[in-house]
Design a protein around this motif. Structure first.
Motif, PDB file in Angstrom:
ATOM      1  N   GLN A  44       0.668  -1.031   0.091  1.00 61.62           N
ATOM      2  CA  GLN A  44       0.142   0.031  -0.125  1.00 61.62           C
ATOM      3  C   GLN A  44       0.843   1.371   0.126  1.00 61.62           C
ATOM      4  O   GLN A  44       0.490   2.290   0.653  1.00 61.62           O
TER       5      GLN A  44
ATOM      6  N   ARG B 258      -0.711   4.576  -1.810  1.00 64.98           N
ATOM      7  CA  ARG B 258      -1.815   5.219  -0.968  1.00 64.98           C
ATOM      8  C   ARG B 258      -1.180   5.955   0.292  1.00 64.98           C
ATOM      9  O   ARG B 258      -1.560   6.976   0.528  1.00 64.98           O
TER      10      ARG B 258
ATOM     11  N   GLU C 116      -1.276   9.771   3.481  1.00 65.45           N
ATOM     12  CA  GLU C 116      -0.877   9.611   4.712  1.00 65.45           C
ATOM     13  C   GLU C 116       0.511   9.939   5.136  1.00 65.45           C
ATOM     14  O   GLU C 116       1.164   9.048   5.404  1.00 65.45           O
TER      15      GLU C 116
ATOM     16  N   ARG D 232       2.020   8.669   8.573  1.00 67.54           N
ATOM     17  CA  ARG D 232       2.150   7.405   8.631  1.00 67.54           C
ATOM     18  C   ARG D 232       3.224   6.924   7.770  1.00 67.54           C
ATOM     19  O   ARG D 232       4.026   5.894   8.017  1.00 67.54           O
TER      20      ARG D 232
ATOM     21  N   LEU E  93      -1.364  -5.015   8.942  1.00 68.24           N
ATOM     22  CA  LEU E  93      -2.105  -4.192   9.628  1.00 68.24           C
ATOM     23  C   LEU E  93      -1.507  -2.470   9.746  1.00 68.24           C
ATOM     24  O   LEU E  93      -2.360  -1.908   9.468  1.00 68.24           O
TER      25      LEU E  93
ATOM     26  N   LYS F 273       0.617  -1.365   7.813  1.00 72.97           N
ATOM     27  CA  LYS F 273       0.728  -0.586   6.598  1.00 72.97           C
ATOM     28  C   LYS F 273      -0.623  -0.321   5.889  1.00 72.97           C
ATOM     29  O   LYS F 273      -0.557   0.623   5.118  1.00 72.97           O
ATOM     30  N   SER F 274      -1.518  -1.434   5.914  1.00 73.48           N
ATOM     31  CA  SER F 274      -2.812  -1.259   5.224  1.00 73.48           C
ATOM     32  C   SER F 274      -3.600  -0.525   6.071  1.00 73.48           C
ATOM     33  O   SER F 274      -4.537   0.139   5.198  1.00 73.48           O
ATOM     34  N   SER F 275      -4.002  -0.489   7.327  1.00 69.28           N
ATOM     35  CA  SER F 275      -5.050  -0.020   8.002  1.00 69.28           C
ATOM     36  C   SER F 275      -4.386   1.010   9.179  1.00 69.28           C
ATOM     37  O   SER F 275      -5.408   1.560   9.822  1.00 69.28           O
ATOM     38  N   GLY F 276      -3.445   1.132   9.413  1.00 70.90           N
ATOM     39  CA  GLY F 276      -2.613   1.950  10.413  1.00 70.90           C
ATOM     40  C   GLY F 276      -3.086   1.462  11.864  1.00 70.90           C
ATOM     41  O   GLY F 276      -2.962   2.204  12.739  1.00 70.90           O
ATOM     42  N   MET F 277      -3.412   0.249  11.987  1.00 69.93           N
ATOM     43  CA  MET F 277      -3.824  -0.264  13.133  1.00 69.93           C
ATOM     44  C   MET F 277      -2.524  -0.484  14.094  1.00 69.93           C
ATOM     45  O   MET F 277      -1.385  -1.174  13.684  1.00 69.93           O
TER      46      MET F 277
END
Length: 460
Positions: free
Chosen positions: A44, A47, A52, A55, A140, A142-146
């Motif tokens: 990702q 994106r 972002e 991030r 998680l 990289k994809s969702s910032g979790m």
């Protein structure tokens, strides 16, 4: 339409190969199971870097490099098909699933650039909810910032543990501890490889990560043994021995990692020859210096050909792209070699530098000691059952599979295969090279039967 080169995977190696092949005028199709190019290491990246910035900064400059590589790949003119899961490769043909439709692509040459998978770390309790792999946590992030909870414990060995720890802290998260399984004797053994590692950046990056963790006050337990996760319905505690003492950490998330190994499923499917690499304690496909496999028309590049890291994978992919152009008659050998010279020098330096990491982070206990430990989680087969199968005549993974169904679940042996080989080798007192690996058959991954039935050659 037949493509000059079909590439499976759009990580650093696949993108690097596509760029060089397109520069030489080859038609290129890249089939990628993911939704966007980048692979695991640059997941990702488009994106995140575009929308972002904070991030992206937290994930570090190496991750940001992926954005430039993806842009170069996008601009190369290679045809890119995301969401395409390759399930079979035949002579000059690649079959894949796109949506609910099976299709195929004809190819003059095929390059497999499917990267690495995490080495299975089968310890007591590793199948409990609340136990994750380091790669899963990184996805998680990289994809969702979790961000995991503050009681998280990272356990095992390898530089990825420290990288993820630094990324979690940079994102504002907290960690309870890092529990490292590297024996103290390994540091001395790895010291002789220090000179080769000095010019690669590995050591400076590692020291910077360690200093950052110390500044944040993260507890690090070194030289631990006997890892075990316990809990009634999910992970509740991690137990281990440290300096001769039993230690228990209460936690709701244990992140396990013990390095990465080549993803050999697709190269086994295509019946490429494989060799045992004792330095990396894994099988790797046999290739020449340009990525040519033992099967004519097939090439392998990146971590799928031998672990070297993202920078080495990109260089290896570019070399494979140049070789594909030479094989297709678009450039001659002299031109290939001249263009390859700086890439080859960089790749050789990176590979030499990895000797330090391979010795320091060699797996500490690839074979579970406890017979009750689950090895094949799909079929719930234990280490003890595999040992019993060997005792009654199971000489290799395929015989053990026929006895127990071990390796016949949805993952098709990805998670259990290396451990099954290691257990059999230990029980028989021989090298894993003498034991071999599961025989991989199509489909490479589960796909709808209707998709196969309705497929037409060239449908795509």
């Amino acid at each position: 339409m037949k493509q000059d080169l079909v590439i499976v995977g759009a990580g650093p190696a696949g993108m690097g190969a596509a760029i060089e092949a397109r520069r030489a005028g080859l038609s290129v199709l890249v089939l990628d199971e993911q939704s966007a190019p980048g692979g695991q290491i640059y997941r990702q990246v488009e994106r995140v870097t575009l929308t972002e910035t904070a991030r992206a900064d937290r994930l570090g400059p190496d991750y940001a490099h992926g954005a430039a590589l993806v842009r170069e790949f996008r601009d190369s003119g290679a045809e890119y098909l995301p969401g395409a899961m390759v399930w079979q490769i035949e002579a000059g043909k690649v079959w894949y699933l796109s949506g609910d439709r099976a299709a195929s692509a004809d190819a003059g040459q095929i390059l497999m650039a499917t990267g690495a998978i995490e080495r299975p770390m089968t310890r007591k309790g590793w199948t409990l909810p609340g136990v994750m792999s380091a790669g899963g946590v990184q996805i998680l992030l990289k994809s969702s910032g979790m961000i995991p909870g503050a009681d998280t414990v990272l356990a095992g060995s390898g530089p990825l543990l420290y990288l993820i720890a630094g990324q979690i802290l940079a994102a504002g998260g907290r960690l309870q501890a890092i529990v490292e399984t590297v024996p103290s004797s390994r540091y001395l053994a790895a010291a002789r490889h220090l000179p080769a590692a000095l010019g690669t950046g590995y050591l400076s990056k590692g020291l910077a990560m360690l200093m950052g963790l110390r500044r944040k006050g993260v507890q690090i337990y070194r030289g631990v043994s006997d890892l075990e996760v316990t809990g009634r319905d999910r992970a509740e505690a991690l137990h281990f021995r440290h300096k001769g003492q039993a230690v228990t950490l209460t936690t709701s998330l244990v992140v396990l990692h013990e390095g990465v190994i080549p993803n050999q499923q697709i190269t086994r499917l295509t019946e490429c020859a494989h060799d045992w690499n004792p330095a990396q304690d894994c099988f790797e496909p046999r290739t020449d210096d340009w990525g040519n496999a033992s099967v004519p028309g097939l090439m392998i590049a990146g971590d799928g050909a031998g672990i070297g890291g993202a920078w080495a994978a990109e260089a290896g992919g570019r070399l494979a792209g140049l070789e594909a152009a030479r094989a297709a008659g678009r450039i001659d050998t002299t031109t290939r070699d001249a263009q390859a010279a700086p890439l080859r020098a960089r790749l050789n330096a990176l590979i030499r530098g990895r000797g330090f990491l391979e010795v320091l982070y060699a797996p500490s206990a690839p074979v579970p000691k406890d017979d009750a430990t689950i090895v094949c989680r799909c079929e719930e087969i234990t280490a003890g059952q595999i040992r019993e199968a060997v005792a009654i005549g199971g000489l290799g993974p395929n015989q053990v599979k026929s006895y127990l169904r071990c390796g016949m679940g949805p993952c098709q042996g990805r998670m259990c295969g290396p451990v099954v080989t290691a257990i059999i080798a230990e029980e028989r007192g021989v090298s894993p090279d003498a034991i071999g690996y599961f025989r991989i058959r199509p489909p490479l991954k589960p796909i709808p039967l209707a998709a196969i039935a309705n497929a037409e050659p060239g449908d795509g």
